[in-house]
Motif scaffolding. Structure first.
Motif, PDB file in Angstrom:
ATOM      1  N   PHE A 144      27.090 -45.583  27.934  1.00  0.00           N
ATOM      2  CA  PHE A 144      26.050 -45.853  28.921  1.00  0.00           C
ATOM      3  C   PHE A 144      24.834 -46.492  28.272  1.00  0.00           C
ATOM      4  O   PHE A 144      24.300 -47.492  28.775  1.00  0.00           O
ATOM      5  CB  PHE A 144      25.633 -44.574  29.640  1.00  0.00           C
ATOM      6  CG  PHE A 144      24.440 -44.774  30.542  1.00  0.00           C
ATOM      7  CD1 PHE A 144      24.574 -45.421  31.768  1.00  0.00           C
ATOM      8  CD2 PHE A 144      23.177 -44.350  30.157  1.00  0.00           C
ATOM      9  CE1 PHE A 144      23.479 -45.633  32.594  1.00  0.00           C
ATOM     10  CE2 PHE A 144      22.070 -44.550  30.978  1.00  0.00           C
ATOM     11  CZ  PHE A 144      22.221 -45.195  32.204  1.00  0.00           C
ATOM     12  N   HIS A 151      23.268 -50.079  28.969  1.00  0.00           N
ATOM     13  CA  HIS A 151      21.896 -50.035  29.467  1.00  0.00           C
ATOM     14  C   HIS A 151      21.009 -51.011  28.696  1.00  0.00           C
ATOM     15  O   HIS A 151      20.286 -51.818  29.287  1.00  0.00           O
ATOM     16  CB  HIS A 151      21.359 -48.609  29.331  1.00  0.00           C
ATOM     17  CG  HIS A 151      19.935 -48.440  29.749  1.00  0.00           C
ATOM     18  ND1 HIS A 151      19.538 -48.431  31.074  1.00  0.00           N
ATOM     19  CD2 HIS A 151      18.788 -48.289  29.027  1.00  0.00           C
ATOM     20  CE1 HIS A 151      18.232 -48.267  31.151  1.00  0.00           C
ATOM     21  NE2 HIS A 151      17.753 -48.184  29.918  1.00  0.00           N
ATOM     22  N   ARG A 152      21.097 -50.950  27.378  1.00  0.00           N
ATOM     23  CA  ARG A 152      20.243 -51.816  26.545  1.00  0.00           C
ATOM     24  C   ARG A 152      20.691 -53.274  26.610  1.00  0.00           C
ATOM     25  O   ARG A 152      19.853 -54.185  26.573  1.00  0.00           O
ATOM     26  CB  ARG A 152      20.242 -51.298  25.109  1.00  0.00           C
ATOM     27  CG  ARG A 152      19.509 -49.966  24.964  1.00  0.00           C
ATOM     28  CD  ARG A 152      19.162 -49.644  23.522  1.00  0.00           C
ATOM     29  NE  ARG A 152      18.256 -48.512  23.468  1.00  0.00           N
ATOM     30  CZ  ARG A 152      18.629 -47.262  23.225  1.00  0.00           C
ATOM     31  NH1 ARG A 152      19.895 -46.988  22.974  1.00  0.00           N
ATOM     32  NH2 ARG A 152      17.733 -46.281  23.204  1.00  0.00           N
ATOM     33  N   CYS A 167      15.695 -42.013  28.754  1.00  0.00           N
ATOM     34  CA  CYS A 167      15.788 -42.011  30.218  1.00  0.00           C
ATOM     35  C   CYS A 167      15.278 -40.744  30.892  1.00  0.00           C
ATOM     36  O   CYS A 167      15.142 -40.716  32.125  1.00  0.00           O
ATOM     37  CB  CYS A 167      17.236 -42.254  30.649  1.00  0.00           C
ATOM     38  SG  CYS A 167      17.889 -43.854  30.133  1.00  0.00           S
ATOM     39  N   GLY A 210      21.434 -54.478  35.347  1.00  0.00           N
ATOM     40  CA  GLY A 210      20.853 -53.314  34.689  1.00  0.00           C
ATOM     41  C   GLY A 210      20.469 -52.222  35.664  1.00  0.00           C
ATOM     42  O   GLY A 210      20.689 -51.032  35.408  1.00  0.00           O
ATOM     43  N   THR A 217      13.988 -47.552  32.724  1.00  0.00           N
ATOM     44  CA  THR A 217      14.650 -47.681  34.028  1.00  0.00           C
ATOM     45  C   THR A 217      15.301 -49.049  34.215  1.00  0.00           C
ATOM     46  O   THR A 217      15.810 -49.351  35.293  1.00  0.00           O
ATOM     47  CB  THR A 217      13.637 -47.442  35.164  1.00  0.00           C
ATOM     48  OG1 THR A 217      12.519 -48.328  34.994  1.00  0.00           O
ATOM     49  CG2 THR A 217      13.131 -46.014  35.141  1.00  0.00           C
ATOM     50  N   CYS A 218      15.273 -49.867  33.178  1.00  0.00           N
ATOM     51  CA  CYS A 218      15.907 -51.192  33.187  1.00  0.00           C
ATOM     52  C   CYS A 218      15.352 -52.082  34.295  1.00  0.00           C
ATOM     53  O   CYS A 218      16.102 -52.700  35.056  1.00  0.00           O
ATOM     54  CB  CYS A 218      17.422 -51.062  33.339  1.00  0.00           C
ATOM     55  SG  CYS A 218      18.328 -52.447  32.600  1.00  0.00           S
ATOM     56  N   ASN A 255      23.683 -50.532  36.876  1.00  0.00           N
ATOM     57  CA  ASN A 255      24.229 -49.687  35.819  1.00  0.00           C
ATOM     58  C   ASN A 255      23.419 -48.408  35.679  1.00  0.00           C
ATOM     59  O   ASN A 255      23.978 -47.312  35.544  1.00  0.00           O
ATOM     60  CB  ASN A 255      24.231 -50.456  34.493  1.00  0.00           C
ATOM     61  CG  ASN A 255      24.733 -49.615  33.324  1.00  0.00           C
ATOM     62  OD1 ASN A 255      25.915 -49.321  33.220  1.00  0.00           O
ATOM     63  ND2 ASN A 255      23.826 -49.225  32.439  1.00  0.00           N
ATOM     64  N   TYR A 256      22.109 -48.548  35.736  1.00  0.00           N
ATOM     65  CA  TYR A 256      21.214 -47.390  35.596  1.00  0.00           C
ATOM     66  C   TYR A 256      21.470 -46.363  36.694  1.00  0.00           C
ATOM     67  O   TYR A 256      21.616 -45.161  36.441  1.00  0.00           O
ATOM     68  CB  TYR A 256      19.766 -47.886  35.644  1.00  0.00           C
ATOM     69  CG  TYR A 256      18.715 -46.803  35.599  1.00  0.00           C
ATOM     70  CD1 TYR A 256      18.391 -46.168  34.403  1.00  0.00           C
ATOM     71  CD2 TYR A 256      18.026 -46.442  36.744  1.00  0.00           C
ATOM     72  CE1 TYR A 256      17.406 -45.191  34.349  1.00  0.00           C
ATOM     73  CE2 TYR A 256      17.040 -45.465  36.713  1.00  0.00           C
ATOM     74  CZ  TYR A 256      16.738 -44.846  35.512  1.00  0.00           C
ATOM     75  OH  TYR A 256      15.757 -43.860  35.477  1.00  0.00           O
TER      76      TYR A 256
END
Length: 376
Positions: free
Chosen positions: A70, A74-75, A348, A90, A270-271, A93-94
């Protein structure tokens, strides 16, 4: 992949939290000594009320999750967003993971609202739902759109209070599945539904809705002008658009390293793109042909600060302590917690919770601005 918390785990911690809450209610009712135990009702409250109990429920429920994969995606998605301005992948995905995490620890309430001394967080959210209905002027028989709806909690409440029909729009598969399940459980399937779509290019005809609103969703937009223009496009003439958002205030100084650290962490964890200032909303609405009706900071005194929910339960103090993160890292090293859990926990969970509070205390972020416009 959609992550769903095993119902047995969630129910187990919910039961334990409820039992402990009942015990505290009895103890707090005892004369003289009760007042000394009252703060514990906030600290060790219900598992879905941002309490310390919530933290334990989260640790248990996600003890076998693949956090390494994850955080890698995420990154990678955040980097793509920063390079291209497209944060959609993003964000999706988050929330495939965080939608359930937030629900587990905060219940259906994903946003900050005005809170008063002695009033519970849940009751404060109930009052906010009425405030939203009043701001929109929603009525029975009207068609209302909630864009960026999450699981659609606010939309369901707006429909229940006003009698209108609400269509929710989200990009997340997890939120569509979970949101429509909640609609069925509430018995609102004849008036509410959640569909998939991007609010930068809504799958609706012009002038489709009597009222349109979004709560804490435009912070995910890297193109605010397009997002607000789309909301205006699908709004019928004479209808209202309401936006309740987290913004950076005029006090924010991006050259100040501490301020920039807090604000950047909120976006990175939180992207999402950098937070917008209120002026950007005003300018975008004006360009879209909307006319301002109201602009209100709902958390002005005598209401408590918009981030006070993290202070009441001392969750901010707990997450700010290095002892907690070190304990998590130790548990991971001993294989009590899964690999990369500490990375996720710091990136997160600790962030953005502590950053919201710290930035709020500095007055550089406002999480309770209600802006309303009408379409001529």
């Amino acid at each position: 992949k959609i992550h769903v918390i095993p119902r047995s785990s969630a129910e187990m911690f919910a039961l334990l939290g409820s039992l402990f809450g009942c015990v505290l209610d009895v103890v707090c009712a005892v004369p003289l000594v009760g007042s000394f135990f009252a703060p514990l009702k906030y600290i060790f409250g219900a598992t879905d009320d941002q309490s310390v109990t919530s933290l334990f429920a989260f640790l248990w429920s996600y003890r076998n999750f693949d956090f390494q994969s994850f955080m890698k995606t995420h990154r990678a998605a955040l980097k793509v967003g920063q390079e291209t301005g497209d944060f959609c992948t993003g964000v999706c995905n988050y929330y495939e993971v965080m939608s359930e995490v937030i629900t587990l620890t905060s219940g259906p309430y994903w946003h900050f609202v005005p809170m008063a001394k002695g009033v519970s967080r849940k009751d404060s959210h109930d009052q906010f739902h009425h405030t939203m209905v009043d701001s929109l002027g929603a009525k029975a028989g009207e068609k209302v759109l909630e864009f960026g709806c999450g699981f659609g909690e606010i939309g369901r409440q707006v429909a229940t209070i006003s009698g209108c029909s609400v269509k929710g729009l989200t990009m997340s598969n997890a939120e569509i599945v979970g949101g429509n399940e909640r609609i069925r459980k509430a018995g609102l399937q004849d008036r509410c539904v959640i569909v998939q779509g991007n609010y930068h290019k809504m799958p609706f005809e012009d002038n489709s809705f009597d009222k349109v609103f979004g709560v804490y969703c435009l912070k995910y937009s890297a193109d605010l002008q397009t997002a607000i223009s789309e909301a205006a496009r699908v709004l019928k003439p004479g209808g209202k658009l309401a936006s309740y958002e987290i913004i950076v205030t005029d006090k924010y100084d991006p050259t100040n390293k501490t301020q920039k650290y807090y604000v950047d962490n909120i976006s990175h964890s939180t992207c999402m793109p950098p937070l917008w200032p209120a002026k950007a909303f005003r300018d975008a609405a004006k360009k879209a042909g909307l006319v301002p009706v109201a602009e209100i900071d709902l958390c002005k005194p005598p209401a408590e600060s918009w981030f006070s929910c993290f202070e009441r339960t001392y969750i901010h103090d707990l997450l700010s302590s290095s002892l907690i993160l070190n304990a998590v890292k130790t548990a991971e090293a001993l294989h009590i917690l899964p690999k990369s859990f500490s990375d996720f926990f710091e990136a997160c969970i600790i962030h953005p919770t502590t950053d919201f509070t710290n930035a709020g205390r500095l007055g550089i972020i406002d999480g309770a601005l209600m802006m309303v416009w009408t379409k001529p």
